[in-house]
Design a protein around this motif. Structure first.
Motif, mmCIF file in Angstrom:
data_model
loop_
_atom_site.group_PDB
_atom_site.id
_atom_site.type_symbol
_atom_site.label_atom_id
_atom_site.label_comp_id
_atom_site.label_asym_id
_atom_site.label_seq_id
_atom_site.Cartn_x
_atom_site.Cartn_y
_atom_site.Cartn_z
ATOM 1 N N LYS A 47 3.835 -0.974 -7.126
ATOM 2 C CA LYS A 47 3.059 0.230 -6.816
ATOM 3 C C LYS A 47 3.985 1.310 -6.248
ATOM 4 O O LYS A 47 5.091 1.026 -5.776
ATOM 5 C CB LYS A 47 1.931 -0.073 -5.832
ATOM 6 C CG LYS A 47 2.381 -0.496 -4.449
ATOM 7 C CD LYS A 47 1.161 -0.728 -3.548
ATOM 8 C CE LYS A 47 1.599 -1.132 -2.135
ATOM 9 N NZ LYS A 47 0.441 -1.324 -1.236
ATOM 10 N N PHE A 48 3.486 2.552 -6.299
ATOM 11 C CA PHE A 48 4.233 3.705 -5.786
ATOM 12 C C PHE A 48 3.529 4.242 -4.543
ATOM 13 O O PHE A 48 2.298 4.244 -4.457
ATOM 14 C CB PHE A 48 4.309 4.807 -6.847
ATOM 15 C CG PHE A 48 4.974 6.069 -6.346
ATOM 16 C CD1 PHE A 48 6.351 6.192 -6.349
ATOM 17 C CD2 PHE A 48 4.214 7.112 -5.841
ATOM 18 C CE1 PHE A 48 6.959 7.339 -5.875
ATOM 19 C CE2 PHE A 48 4.813 8.267 -5.361
ATOM 20 C CZ PHE A 48 6.191 8.377 -5.383
ATOM 21 N N ALA A 49 4.335 4.728 -3.572
ATOM 22 C CA ALA A 49 3.758 5.313 -2.353
ATOM 23 C C ALA A 49 4.697 6.395 -1.827
ATOM 24 O O ALA A 49 5.897 6.398 -2.117
ATOM 25 C CB ALA A 49 3.542 4.239 -1.290
ATOM 26 N N GLN A 50 4.126 7.330 -1.054
ATOM 27 C CA GLN A 50 4.906 8.326 -0.314
ATOM 28 C C GLN A 50 4.805 7.971 1.163
ATOM 29 O O GLN A 50 3.719 7.964 1.734
ATOM 30 C CB GLN A 50 4.355 9.732 -0.548
ATOM 31 C CG GLN A 50 4.822 10.388 -1.833
ATOM 32 C CD GLN A 50 6.184 11.058 -1.680
ATOM 33 O OE1 GLN A 50 6.772 11.053 -0.597
ATOM 34 N NE2 GLN A 50 6.694 11.598 -2.771
ATOM 35 N N VAL A 51 5.940 7.659 1.780
ATOM 36 C CA VAL A 51 5.967 7.276 3.191
ATOM 37 C C VAL A 51 6.954 8.180 3.913
ATOM 38 O O VAL A 51 8.155 8.159 3.612
ATOM 39 C CB VAL A 51 6.361 5.790 3.362
ATOM 40 C CG1 VAL A 51 6.388 5.424 4.846
ATOM 41 C CG2 VAL A 51 5.394 4.893 2.605
ATOM 42 N N ASP A 52 6.453 9.000 4.850
ATOM 43 C CA ASP A 52 7.285 9.935 5.615
ATOM 44 C C ASP A 52 8.146 10.788 4.690
ATOM 45 O O ASP A 52 9.334 10.995 4.924
ATOM 46 C CB ASP A 52 8.162 9.179 6.619
ATOM 47 C CG ASP A 52 8.884 10.121 7.585
ATOM 48 O OD1 ASP A 52 8.384 11.248 7.794
ATOM 49 O OD2 ASP A 52 9.950 9.736 8.108
ATOM 50 N N LEU A 101 10.560 -6.488 -2.696
ATOM 51 C CA LEU A 101 11.526 -5.443 -2.397
ATOM 52 C C LEU A 101 10.819 -4.103 -2.197
ATOM 53 O O LEU A 101 9.761 -3.859 -2.774
ATOM 54 C CB LEU A 101 12.527 -5.301 -3.550
ATOM 55 C CG LEU A 101 13.298 -6.554 -3.974
ATOM 56 C CD1 LEU A 101 14.082 -6.258 -5.239
ATOM 57 C CD2 LEU A 101 14.226 -7.016 -2.861
ATOM 58 N N ILE A 102 11.457 -3.244 -1.388
ATOM 59 C CA ILE A 102 11.018 -1.853 -1.252
ATOM 60 C C ILE A 102 12.200 -0.964 -1.625
ATOM 61 O O ILE A 102 13.267 -1.054 -1.016
ATOM 62 C CB ILE A 102 10.546 -1.531 0.174
ATOM 63 C CG1 ILE A 102 9.303 -2.351 0.516
ATOM 64 C CG2 ILE A 102 10.244 -0.039 0.313
ATOM 65 C CD1 ILE A 102 8.810 -2.146 1.941
ATOM 66 N N VAL A 103 12.009 -0.141 -2.650
ATOM 67 C CA VAL A 103 13.019 0.835 -3.049
ATOM 68 C C VAL A 103 12.610 2.166 -2.421
ATOM 69 O O VAL A 103 11.548 2.712 -2.739
ATOM 70 C CB VAL A 103 13.097 0.969 -4.580
ATOM 71 C CG1 VAL A 103 14.228 1.925 -4.961
ATOM 72 C CG2 VAL A 103 13.284 -0.397 -5.228
ATOM 73 N N SER A 104 13.440 2.679 -1.518
ATOM 74 C CA SER A 104 13.107 3.903 -0.780
ATOM 75 C C SER A 104 14.123 4.987 -1.132
ATOM 76 O O SER A 104 15.320 4.827 -0.899
ATOM 77 C CB SER A 104 13.117 3.633 0.726
ATOM 78 O OG SER A 104 12.719 4.773 1.447
#
Length: 570
Positions: free
Chosen positions: A60-65, A152-155
């Motif tokens: 999934k995709f998200a916008q965080v800060d 995993l989190i790709v930021s």
């Protein structure tokens, strides 16, 4: 080896010394969230290193800060490889010994400005591939998911979406628009002059570009991706330039480099009753105006402003202004300092133009006027004495010195018949007036009566000089208005000093020293100051030809306040 209690196969060379397992430092491509659990195998032999199969169960995709994040869910910790590729820009993540366990494998369309879409596929029997299509190459970090979830989190870096130069209502600024809480690092450099703003952990969503600027002190604004993780904005300037960095709380992705207004110069115009000073700006900046009595200086500090040219001095010498200096007082404050021979007052004027600050500085009708101020009695002649022992000669001297100071500040030349406690005969007082061709004579007294009840102020004149009555009326009005005592009016009376003076003249009885309450008033410096101000306004109105509005004056201390007669009362 066990990680989170599960046997995991390591594809690396290790050394075992008893129960101590040495792992090479190059072992950085495998993520073990929660640490390593190293222990002997159940059968007592050396550690079994088992690589459990991994299933990819969600993306999934998200916008965080302000950061674009792609979250990859797996059933276990995983070993992965990444590659940031060009033409087209994309980030490829290969997860070893993994299968895609998602029934729906359609691309995830994002189009947030940086991430265009996310694709997934079974690249080979043992490799699950996730491809993140990008609008351009961008910095990123990958970390293991925290808590009980695997994956995993790709930021990605925060995004710089736009940089613009604006001039709104004469106020210039560079606006940086991005995502998340941007934290700029600012440097001011020389040779050439420039302001450098670095935004760390950020990606510019454009190719490098330059903004040409039509500004007296700014040449251009250059924007580029300085390193893979730093966006750099360079403002090329024409010399030192003050600015403020403003982070808008309601818009966390916006930074404003505020250069404020420009002050372009000063125009000066001399009129019969005033001199007008017009300060030219590019907008409507805030300002503070104050008069510095000891320096005879009217100071206008213009806030959030920059001087367009170097500091200048204009010599005026028109009887109202000596000269005007304009300087960059502080990085964000332009100061206009108006040097005056005297100060009678000023007023701000609305010229109808928001880019002008205009002041009218009053021309004093007292300029170069010779005024004789006569403190009544003195020396061996104490004058009237109040119920508490206060002597008239000390009160009149104090009020006269205060009055003289006010008149001098307004540009008059003041002569005192006495400046200390000495006896001066009546003929000598009048001789000082006539010998110096004075323009006006005022004698200061306090009243007395055998009865303790009479109160108030009165002013005497003698009608041998026609203008004396008008002078007495104006002085009486000013005195009553300022001191707020009972008005006993101006009266015609033949007194020696009034009869013999060949100029407009009056004798002021400020209050009744024989009245206990008014004696107490006369002991107070603030009351004596008000009395001096009242007489001053009357004289000012006399020479201006019309009543002068009352403005607040600062307390003026006599030059010789320490004389013994009033020391105990001050």
């Amino acid at each position: 080896m066990r990680a989170r209690g599960e046997a995991t196969l390591l594809f690396i060379a290790v050394l075992a010394f008893g129960f101590v397992l040495l792992i090479p430092a190059s072992f950085t491509g495998i993520v073990y969230a929660g640490g390593l659990d190293v222990s002997p195998s159940e059968n007592g032999e050396g550690p079994n290193v088992v690589n459990s199969p991994v299933r990819v169960v969600g993306i999934k995709f998200a916008q965080v800060d302000g950061r674009a994040q792609v979250i990859i869910g797996t059933t276990a910790i995983c070993n992965y490889k990444t590659a940031l590729l060009k033409q087209p820009d994309r980030l490829v993540i290969d997860i070893d010994n993994a299968t895609i366990a998602m029934t729906k494998r359609d691309p995830i369309i994002v189009d947030d400005g940086l991430v265009r879409r996310i694709r997934m596929a079974q690249f080979s029997a043992n490799v699950a591939r996730i491809v993140i299509d990008l609008s351009l190459s961008a910095g990123y970090v990958i970390r293991a998911r925290e808590g009980t979830s695997n994956g995993l989190i790709v930021s990605f870096n925060r995004e710089i979406q736009d940089v613009s130069f604006q001039d709104i209502s004469g106020r210039s600024a560079v606006t940086i628009t991005g995502t998340g809480d941007l934290t700029p690092r600012v440097m001011t450099l020389k040779s050439p002059d420039r302001i450098v703003i670095d935004i760390p952990e950020a990606t510019l969503l454009h190719e490098p570009f330059t903004i040409p600027v039509d500004h007296a002190l700014i040449k251009q604004v250059r924007v580029s991706q300085n390193t893979k993780d730093v966006v750099r904005i360079v403002v090329d300037t024409k010399g030192d330039l003050g600015f403020d960095i403003v982070k808008q709380e309601d818009k966390p992705g916006r930074i404003v480099i505020d250069f404020g207004y420009l002050v372009k110069g000063v125009d000066i115009a001399t009129h019969e009753s005033k001199t007008r000073v017009v300060i030219k700006t590019t907008g409507h900046p805030g300002r503070s105006i104050r008069y510095l009595d000891d320096l005879k200086l009217l100071v206008i500090d213009i806030e959030n402003s920059q001087l367009e040219t170097s500091g200048t001095t204009k010599v005026v010498k028109d009887g109202v202004i000596n000269q005007v200096e304009i300087t960059q007082f502080r990085p964000r404050i332009v100061r206009v300092a108006i040097h005056l021979p005297y100060y009678l007052g000023h007023s701000e004027v609305d010229t109808g133009r928001p880019d002008e600050i205009a002041l009218d500085i009053v021309r004093s009708p007292l300029l170069e006027k010779v005024i004789v101020v006569d403190p009544g009695h003195g020396g061996s002649d104490p004058g009237a004495i109040g119920p508490s022992g206060l002597q008239e000669k000390f009160v009149t001297l104090d009020i006269a010195l205060r009055l003289a100071r006010l008149l001098e500040l307004a540009g008059a030349k003041v002569l005192l018949t006495r400046a200390d406690d000495r006896f001066v005969s009546l003929p000598d007082r009048v001789a000082l007036v006539n010998r110096n061709n004075a323009d006006l004579f005022v004698s200061v007294h306090v009243n007395s009566f055998t009865d303790l009840y009479p109160s108030g102020a009165e002013t005497f004149y003698f009608d041998n000089v026609p203008e004396s009555k008008r002078l007495a009326d104006l002085v009486q009005d000013g005195l009553v208005r300022e001191s707020e005592v009972n008005n006993r009016k101006a009266k015609n009376r033949e007194l020696y000093v009034l009869r013999e003076a060949r100029v407009p003249a009056c004798l002021v009885e400020v209050a009744f020293i024989s009245n206990f309450e008014e004696e107490m008033l006369l002991m107070r410096p603030d009351f004596r100051q008000k009395a001096a101000q009242g007489i001053y306004w009357g004289i000012l109105s006399f020479f201006s030809g019309k009543p002068v509005p009352v403005v607040q004056l600062n307390m003026v201390q006599p030059n010789n306040i320490g004389f013994e007669g009033l020391r105990e009362y001050n």
